[in-house]
Design an enzyme around this catalytic site. Structure first.
Site, mmCIF file in Angstrom:
data_model
loop_
_atom_site.group_PDB
_atom_site.id
_atom_site.type_symbol
_atom_site.label_atom_id
_atom_site.label_comp_id
_atom_site.label_asym_id
_atom_site.label_seq_id
_atom_site.Cartn_x
_atom_site.Cartn_y
_atom_site.Cartn_z
ATOM 1 N N ASN A 33 0.860 -1.183 0.000
ATOM 2 C CA ASN A 33 0.000 0.000 0.000
ATOM 3 C C ASN A 33 0.898 1.234 0.000
ATOM 4 O O ASN A 33 1.520 1.545 1.008
ATOM 5 C CB ASN A 33 -0.894 -0.019 1.255
ATOM 6 N N LYS A 90 -0.009 4.302 -0.181
ATOM 7 C CA LYS A 90 -0.662 5.491 0.408
ATOM 8 C C LYS A 90 -0.491 6.681 -0.555
ATOM 9 O O LYS A 90 -0.588 6.495 -1.753
ATOM 10 C CB LYS A 90 -0.065 5.780 1.787
ATOM 11 N N SER A 107 3.523 -2.378 10.285
ATOM 12 C CA SER A 107 4.986 -2.329 10.445
ATOM 13 C C SER A 107 5.673 -3.639 10.052
ATOM 14 O O SER A 107 6.626 -4.060 10.708
ATOM 15 C CB SER A 107 5.350 -1.912 11.872
ATOM 16 N N GLU A 114 -6.707 4.351 7.853
ATOM 17 C CA GLU A 114 -6.562 5.799 7.594
ATOM 18 C C GLU A 114 -7.842 6.352 6.985
ATOM 19 O O GLU A 114 -8.223 7.500 7.247
ATOM 20 C CB GLU A 114 -5.337 6.046 6.699
ATOM 21 N N GLY A 158 2.425 2.070 10.744
ATOM 22 C CA GLY A 158 3.345 3.205 10.621
ATOM 23 C C GLY A 158 4.003 3.603 11.924
ATOM 24 O O GLY A 158 4.586 4.683 12.023
ATOM 25 N N HIS A 166 -9.352 0.796 4.850
ATOM 26 C CA HIS A 166 -8.063 1.020 5.516
ATOM 27 C C HIS A 166 -8.280 1.935 6.725
ATOM 28 O O HIS A 166 -9.110 2.837 6.681
ATOM 29 C CB HIS A 166 -7.065 1.647 4.531
ATOM 30 N N GLU A 217 -5.205 -5.409 10.470
ATOM 31 C CA GLU A 217 -4.216 -4.358 10.690
ATOM 32 C C GLU A 217 -4.525 -3.649 12.007
ATOM 33 O O GLU A 217 -5.326 -2.702 12.023
ATOM 34 C CB GLU A 217 -4.264 -3.343 9.553
HETATM 35 C C1 PEP Z 1 -0.647 -0.004 5.913
HETATM 36 O O1 PEP Z 1 -0.657 1.131 5.495
HETATM 37 O O2 PEP Z 1 -1.548 -0.777 5.563
HETATM 38 C C2 PEP Z 1 0.433 -0.448 6.799
HETATM 39 C C3 PEP Z 1 0.370 -1.635 7.339
HETATM 40 O O3 PEP Z 1 1.463 0.445 7.001
HETATM 41 P P1 PEP Z 1 2.901 0.132 7.667
HETATM 42 O O4 PEP Z 1 3.411 -1.143 7.041
HETATM 43 O O5 PEP Z 1 3.745 1.325 7.309
HETATM 44 O O6 PEP Z 1 2.691 -0.011 9.144
#
Ligand code: PEP
Length: 230
Positions: A6, A8, A190, A86, A160, A84, A154
């Site tokens: 992803n 973003k 992460s 976000e 992040g 997601h 997630e």
């Molecule tokens: C994501 O944006 O779905 C995500 C898991 O981000 P990160 O790997 O940076 O934590």
């Protein structure tokens, strides 16, 4: 195994092309990229599997800033993320909206990676399973155990932040989700080359949704190799 990146709001069309020039993945891993909308066209041209980061439920209409499933299909995009964290946290997306997005995308022939996960406050107050149940059941009610539907677990506190769920925490949540809806479950939060192999080795972990570490071709390829059996 399915590994999805992803991006973003990173990488316009030119940067996306540069990434693909330097990327190579093992043949036994399904790799999906989710670039920003403006880079979907150039990403599709590479022949990689490309998903959008969101999708609306109507085919056309007065929905400024939204993109329909049919438009993605026309562009050669093969699927979309929905829900997601976000989108949920920063843009007010509800379980109902996420469910409608998932159903419309599947009906249009797209694949869907539907994201679910608890916040730190919800985990600390013992509500992780309650939150997952509400989120997964909304998607399940709208879409069922559709063959092109994948769930991504997630935990919001791990996205992040550099904090990863332990493999045991991931396994527990994934097994719980699979008990609600019999579909593959990706782990996200992460994921890096250093922790990918251990997370992927859990019985109920079917792949990963990767944010930050998917932006660099070498680190994303290393995660794909960690998921490979070859
Ligand atoms: C994501 O944006 O779905 C995500 C898991 O981000 P990160 O790997 O940076 O934590």
């Amino acid at each position: 195994m399915l590994i999805a990146g992803n991006w973003k709001m990173f990488k316009g069309p030119a940067e996306a092309r540069t990434f693909f020039d330097g990327f190579e993945a093992p043949a036994d891993v399904d790799v999906v990229f989710c670039p920003p909308y403006v880079s979907l066209g150039s990403a599709v041209e590479t022949g990689q599997t490309i998903y959008a980061q969101n999708v609306h439920w109507e085919p056309t209409g007065p929905y400024t800033g939204e993109i329909s499933p049919q438009m993605l299909v026309e562009l050669g995009v093969q699927g979309a993320l929905v829900g997601h964290s976000e989108r949920r946290q920063l843009f007010g997306e509800t379980d109902e909206m996420v469910a409608r997005r998932a159903r419309a995308a599947l009906e249009a022939g797209l694949g869907v990676i539907a994201c679910v996960g608890e916040t730190l406050e919800q985990r600390e107050s013992g509500d992780t399973e309650l939150v997952l149940k509400i989120q997964v059941e909304a998607i399940s009610f709208a879409a069922g155990a559709h063959e092109r539907l994948v769930i991504a677990y997630e935990p919001v506190w791990a996205i992040g932040t550099g904090k990863t769920a332990t493999p045991e925490m991931a396994e527990e949540a994934h097994a719980f989700i699979k008990g609600l809806l019999d579909r593959p479950v990706l782990y996200g939060g992460s994921v890096k080359p250093e922790n990918a192999a251990e997370l992927m080795s859990q019985t109920s972990v079917d792949g990963a949704l990767v944010g930050g570490a998917s932006l660099d071709p070498d680190s994303f390829a290393a995660i794909c190799w960690a998921a490979s059996t070859s």
